[in-house]
Design an enzyme around this catalytic site. Structure first.
Site, PDB file in Angstrom:
ATOM      1  N   ASP A 575       0.792  -1.356   0.022  1.00  0.00           N
ATOM      2  CA  ASP A 575       0.002  -0.105   0.037  1.00  0.00           C
ATOM      3  C   ASP A 575       0.768   1.402   0.183  1.00  0.00           C
ATOM      4  OD1 ASP A 575      -1.905  -2.143   0.410  1.00  0.00           O
ATOM      5  OD2 ASP A 575      -2.564  -1.303   2.079  1.00  0.00           O
ATOM      6  N   GLU A 769      -0.470  -9.748  11.668  1.00  0.00           N
ATOM      7  CA  GLU A 769      -0.364  -9.239  10.364  1.00  0.00           C
ATOM      8  C   GLU A 769       1.103  -9.122  10.051  1.00  0.00           C
ATOM      9  OE1 GLU A 769      -2.631  -5.965   9.483  1.00  0.00           O
ATOM     10  OE2 GLU A 769      -2.521  -6.212   7.566  1.00  0.00           O
TER      11      GLU A 769
END
Ligand code: 6A9
Length: 799
Positions: A575, A769
């Protein structure tokens, strides 16, 4: 009870009744819930479970149902899960002083996908403190079909077994029973217990009609019904001096069933240890399940799961890892179980916007988007999807590029199950060849996503990882058809061999689709949509080459992610990784590298099924791409691969950001082992001032000016799936094949693997994560049940 749905059902079953015998029909396919069993049928029976503490009145406002980090559970984890047999999940809820165990057992039989049983147990986490819990199990029917509850509408609740019967076109007739364990006790003493004595220790219930498509909001419906009654019951006790009744006497379902009900809930309240079972029996199976089915079945499941796990994913014993072998086994089993137990079935429409475009994307020949005249966001047709999910709490839905990684792992555990998932993703490839990056199907999925992220745009891509799962499958087929002596037993750099014995591989449950004939038929089936998908990528993500024409050997192969904003390239999957300014002439190194891998994997698939002409042309494209990676993306001064861009004078230049991006040609094994650029890349990888940390490779070089800044999502933190790619490239290629850096690659492989495995997994009971490169601590979403589970494959060295 005769009701209108019976008639509808009759019509429907005449129209399309066909026996389903699907091993994978039932599963914990509502992974967004702590425990939710459903079939993979678009609109059918949904079950779910919730609980709250009755130690006070406040706890009901924190009723646990959908996985939520805000619930602050100590952990919830499947310790065993097998998609054919079921599994065991342990949930620790310290606020309510309870450890819950949810067991799920699939029992084959009959013509409609079999039976199942669930056991829900609770015990105090701290045995010296009270543990007062109220549990609600619910079932709801969506679509055609119905459920009836067997009750005389007892006003004061029910004792003994609770029975439902139901039917639907796909499931046919079934029964559901809820049965108490041997030694449950309820809260009996407390202020005003006299008044409530007829209701204490009983099951309470409700049934109500819920509009189509709304069963997923069961928690709200059920708690409303409970609170309505509670308010009436509590009203007389306004004088605190007289004492307020114990919450467990008041917070009860009303014991009412409305006509036309399709949502039913059964509530049980306990003081201390408890247990109850739920049995789902398909009428066609003519079987009666009992508590001993569960006693024996779960014990057998645990044993067979462990045995098979040790065979399929053995932990090497002679390697100096920090954890003991037993601890590593248990950890590895849990992360695999969470990945597989986190598979969900989703059905519903989604939002797309054909016309959305950033200014730098506007010049695109929008052939793919001009198909529709509609402007602005619109709803698509409903779609179905069986998929693994990255995170049960934060993003319990399908993500395109995550899924390729998930399938590497799931396919190695149960090839057949992996193919079922793959098939559903292939079915999402539309007529143009596009698949939305994020699959937000239906209201329930949408309820988890902020409005600005809902819309998917049909010219946006995401790294094409699905074909990597396909070639991993092909490799398993090839390996399985060789005898153990013929097979390549893989590399072994001194940590002991961890290869699976190949005998019996094909006949094992999970591997039927490894039969070469079955595999070829499957691949022929998916080839056409895959090819359409590949063509879509080449057509829509193509980069402009004119400013680079002098340098490039190939005039066609250059690529650019569409849909980037100023600061984010969400489509790349990385991202906020640093990039140059957005420009129509920009070329992205990661995308061209993915396209090389996509071409290579398409070639392997085409070769396997005998599409020889296609195989040749994929090979030619791959070659042209590899040339252009050198011509367009290698920067000689900086000794690294870079993005490229175009300035105001229409001149091209490199945008170099050292980190995962600059590793791509190496990480995807595109470089040959004697590439003159390999040494420089390995230097960056092994340098503690750049990518190397004690816990894995950082996403961005520690010497980069943006390291650790801003959102710091892809600007330093360690991502396990990227480390997996690096380890795979080292293990399968650079540490295995002859070349000047072979020994260096072996050394780095050994150290990196150890660093990843030795990290802090057991400290928190969760996998995360991503990991902090300075401390190794897990961060962001947890439990993260997606690609972080690749630690299992790293441990057992399957790349
Ligand atoms: C937004 C949050 C209540 C981001 O794992 C899925 C993806 C990856 O594909 C991608 O590479 N994750 C990575 O950079 C998570 C994306 C989550 C978006 C959710 C809404 C709602 O919070």
């Amino acid at each position: 009870m005769q009701s209108p749905w019976l008639l509808l059902l009759f019509i429907a079953s005449v129209a399309f009744s066909s026996p389903v015998n699907d091993t994978f029909l039932w599963g914990s396919y509502r992974p967004n819930l702590y425990f939710g069993i459903r079939p993979r049928i678009p609109q059918s029976l949904l079950t779910g479970f919730m609980w709250f503490g009755t130690q006070d009145y406040a706890s009901i406002s924190q009723t646990r149902h959908a996985c939520d980090q805000g619930d602050q559970l100590q952990s919830y984890t499947w310790t065993k899960y097998d998609p054919r047999q079921g599994g065991v999940q342990v949930i620790k809820d310290a606020r309510n002083n309870v450890q819950l165990t949810t067991e799920f057992l699939k029992v084959p039989g009959g013509d409609h996908g079999g039976n199942w049983a669930a056991r829900i147990k609770g015990e105090p986490l701290d045995p010296l403190q009270p543990s007062r819990i109220s549990t609600i199990f619910y079932l709801g029917m969506e679509g055609l079909g119905g459920i009836d509850m067997d009750t005389d509408e007892e006003d004061n609740g029910l004792e003994g077994d609770i029975k439902f019967t139901g039917s639907s076109p796909e499931l046919d007739d079934f029964g559901i029973r809820i049965v108490d364990g041997p030694s449950n006790t309820a809260v009996t003493n407390g202020p005003h217990s006299e008044v409530f004595k007829d209701r204490i220790g009983k099951s309470h219930f409700m049934g109500q009609p819920v509009p189509a498509g709304n069963i997923w909001q069961a928690k709200e419906f059920i708690l409303q019904s409970l609170m309505k009654r509670a308010q009436e019951v509590i009203a007389p006790y306004q004088d605190p001096a007289a004492g307020i009744p114990d919450p467990s006497f008041v917070l009860q379902l009303p014991d009412e069933i409305y006509s036309g009900s399709n949502l039913y809930a059964v509530q049980k309240s306990f003081d201390g240890e408890f247990q109850f079972d739920v049995f789902y029996e398909s009428a066609s199976s003519k079987q009666t399940l009992s508590s001993s089915t569960l006693d024996e079945g779960i014990a057998a499941l645990s044993t067979s799961f462990e045995q098979r796990f040790k065979k399929v994913f053995p932990t090497p014993s002679d390697y100096s890892l920090k954890g003991s072998k037993d601890a590593l086994d248990a950890f590895s089993q849990a992360i695999t179980s969470n990945l597989v137990g986190g598979v969900g079935y989703f059905y519903g429409n989604s939002i797309i916007n054909e016309k959305f475009s950033y200014e730098w994307d506007e010049d695109d020949e929008a052939e793919d988007r001009s198909a529709s005249d509609e402007k602005g966001p619109r709803l698509t047709e409903p779609k179905k999807l069986l998929t693994a999910t990255p995170s049960r709490s934060f993003f319990p839905r399908g993500f395109y590029w995550d899924e390729g990684f998930h399938l590497l792992h799931i396919g190695a555990w149960d090839n057949d199950f992996g193919l079922e998932i793959l098939k559903d993703w292939i079915d999402l490839i539309d007529d143009n060849g596009w698949v939305a990056r994020e699959q937000i199907l239906g209201e329930e999925a949408r309820s988890k996503v902020p409005a600005e992220f809902l819309t998917q745009v049909p010219n946006y891509a995401n790294p094409p990882t699905l074909t990597v799962a396909v070639t991993a499958f092909i490799n398993r087929v090839k390996t399985a058809s060789l005898g153990p002596s013929d097979a390549d037993l893989g590399m072994d750099f001194g940590m002991g061999s961890s290869q699976t014995p190949l005998t019996e591989v094909k006949t094992e449950p999970g591997n039927r689709s490894l039969d070469p004939e079955v595999a070829t038929a499957f691949l022929k089936d998916i080839y056409k949509p895959l090819k359409r998908h590949y063509d879509w990528f080449r057509r829509t993500q193509r980069g402009q080459i004119k400013q680079y024409a002098r340098k490039a050997r190939s005039r066609t192969e250059a690529y650019r992610w569409r849909g980037r904003s100023d600061k984010h390239v969400l489509t790349s999957g990385m991202d906020d990784y640093p990039r140059g300014p957005p420009h129509a002439g920009e070329l992205h190194l990661d995308l061209i590298s993915w396209m090389a891998l996509f071409s290579r994997t398409m070639r392997e698939i085409a070769e396997f099924i005998g599409e020889n002409d296609d195989a040749i042309s994929y090979g030619e494209i791959e070659k042209a791409i590899l040339d252009n990676i050198e011509d367009l993306h290698w920067n000689e001064e900086q000794q690294m691969y870079c993005d490229a861009n175009v300035d105001d004078d229409d001149e091209s230049y490199h945008v170099c950001n050292k980190g995962y991006l600059s590793l791509f040609p190496f990480m995807l094994s595109l470089l040959s082992p004697d590439s003159p650029h390999l040494g420089a890349i390995l230097d960056v990888v092994r340098d503690p001032e750049q990518l190397w940390s004690d816990y894995g490779l950082r996403s961005l070089s520690a010497s980069h000016p943006e390291y650790g800044t801003g959102e710091n999502y892809w600007k330093g933190p360690i991502w396990v799936q990227m480390n997996y790619l690096v380890l795979g490239a080292l293990h399968n290629r650079y540490a295995a094949e002859e070349g000047p850096y072979k020994l260096r690659a072996q050394e780095i492989y050994r150290e990196l693997r150890k660093n990843i495995i030795d990290n802090e997994y057991e400290r928190t009971g969760y996998v995360w994560e991503q990991y902090d490169p300075n401390t190794g601590h897990g961060q962001r979403s947890h439990p993260f049940t997606g690609w972080t589970s690749l630690v299992t494959l790293i441990l057992t060295e399957k790349y």
